[in-house]
Design an enzyme around this catalytic site. Sequence first.
Site, PDB file in Angstrom:
ATOM      1  NE  ARG A  83       3.767   9.972   4.567  1.00  0.00           N
ATOM      2  CZ  ARG A  83       4.471  10.979   4.071  1.00  0.00           C
ATOM      3  NH1 ARG A  83       4.020  12.205   4.135  1.00  0.00           N
ATOM      4  NH2 ARG A  83       5.636  10.755   3.494  1.00  0.00           N
ATOM      5  CD  GLU A 138       0.131   4.361   4.629  1.00  0.00           C
ATOM      6  OE1 GLU A 138      -0.842   4.864   5.231  1.00  0.00           O
ATOM      7  OE2 GLU A 138       1.291   4.805   4.729  1.00  0.00           O
ATOM      8  CG  ASP A 142      -0.106  -0.093   2.545  1.00  0.00           C
ATOM      9  OD1 ASP A 142       1.130  -0.002   2.487  1.00  0.00           O
ATOM     10  OD2 ASP A 142      -0.720  -0.245   3.614  1.00  0.00           O
ATOM     11  CD  GLU A 172       0.562  -6.778   3.143  1.00  0.00           C
ATOM     12  OE1 GLU A 172       0.486  -5.547   3.054  1.00  0.00           O
ATOM     13  OE2 GLU A 172       1.312  -7.342   3.949  1.00  0.00           O
ATOM     14  CG  HIS A 231       5.849   4.189  10.877  1.00  0.00           C
ATOM     15  ND1 HIS A 231       5.184   4.368   9.684  1.00  0.00           N
ATOM     16  CD2 HIS A 231       5.724   2.884  11.174  1.00  0.00           C
ATOM     17  CE1 HIS A 231       4.691   3.206   9.277  1.00  0.00           C
ATOM     18  NE2 HIS A 231       4.990   2.293  10.165  1.00  0.00           N
ATOM     19  CG  HIS A 235       9.979   5.580  10.707  1.00  0.00           C
ATOM     20  ND1 HIS A 235      10.263   6.546   9.765  1.00  0.00           N
ATOM     21  CD2 HIS A 235       9.376   4.561  10.024  1.00  0.00           C
ATOM     22  CE1 HIS A 235       9.855   6.124   8.567  1.00  0.00           C
ATOM     23  NE2 HIS A 235       9.313   4.921   8.708  1.00  0.00           N
TER      24      HIS A 235
END
Length: 383
Positions: free
Chosen positions: A211, A132, A96, A118, A209, A242
Amino acid sequence: MLKIMPVFGTRPEAIKMAPLLKILEAQEEIQTITTVTAQHREMLDQVLQLFKLIPVYDLNIMQPEQSLTEVTVSVLSKIGEIISKEKPDLMLVHGDTATTFASSLAAFYHKIPVGHVEAGLRTYNKYSPYPEEMNRKLTGCMADLHFAPTQTAKEALLKEGVSAGQIFVTGNTVIDALLQTVDKGYKFKDATLKQLDFESRKVILLTAHRRENIGARMEHIFQAVKELVRQHHDTEVVVPVHLNPVVQKLAERVFRGIERVKMLPPLAYEEFVNLMDRCYLVLTDSGGLQEEAPALGKPVLVLRDTTERPEAIAAGTVKLIGTEPEKIIAETTSLLVNPDLYRKMAAAVNPYGDGKAAERILQAIRYYFKLSPHPVKEYNSSL
Ligand code: UD1
Ligand code: UDP
């Protein structure tokens, strides 16, 4: 020769594509043109090195604090050039990410078939995970072969009108990677990990991490963890931070000087999964960790409002708790002080795969291109 062009760019894609690349590269009738966008740089290189993957093309697109538009535009134009040159029979993308969406779009513009590894995970909320959910959905619209990790993912694709003949339930390749890497006798290389006392301390593994969590929500997560450590003297928190500079700055501000919070740079995959195998519980907003930790029998509290991975929640080893500090403290405390609850959540379950996903994807590709008369036998999760 069948020319296959796998494209990926971030750490999790590389981990999950590695088992498949190894199998593809071993096939005599397949030429594999591995292409990395390097949407991530250091975190991608760690994985390439570990799995000894040598890309044919490396687009090296990463910029500090890059915007989604920059990543997408850059991948779209650069991948297009490689497609024109190589004219592959099939592009393979994963999951994604911006790399995945933009590469699939480039393949579509060049009328190159796309295999989506996936495929079919959904929250049905376009802003969570952001971006995503939409990347995965749009990639699904362009894909010709859909490698769904679970039956749930297959059903989502069927509901969206994808024909059954194009969907293959394979299990998730992350379980292939995990089983190839976890080792009970593993000795850590990192000095901090070497010194962790897993017997007398409850080691909590924290990663964050996403967004959509960046900003106040991530601050809430980190402050809650700081408070947990203050309240529970038998805990120690390990945070491989990250490389996103925004995450780095916040972690530094909240955790600097807190003795029982160990901030580390991103860990090599073998260090990381063996740490996960020995820790007490996992706090995370990651997608991949929701798949790996249940297989290792580690309870996971997911710091998000939605998840596209409902299987381990149904199995009882993963719980979605959001990012409110009170909730994070209460849920984690319950697992720290209630052995019965902990035992229930720590039952190892494996709804995401059996370690043979890459092999099934290869079989499905061979069948699709008529290199084999045998359709793939699907992965059958008990959940
Ligand atoms: C991306 C994926 C996300 C995945 C995550 C895994 C998209 C839209 N999102 O998000 O699905 O869960 O990767 O980690 O594709 N950086 C470095 N070095 C690195 C990696 C990142 O310095 O090796 C820094 C850069 O400043 C970069 C920033 O991190 O600009 C963000 O990276 P980016 O790939 O844009 O997004 P992620 O939030 O990591
Ligand atoms: N991981 C790693 N080192 C770390 C943190 C994570 O190797 O320091 C691995 C982890 O085992 C999993 C993947 O990276 O396979 C998850 O990546 P991330 O959380 O960045 O992305 P997501 O899964 O959310 O897309």
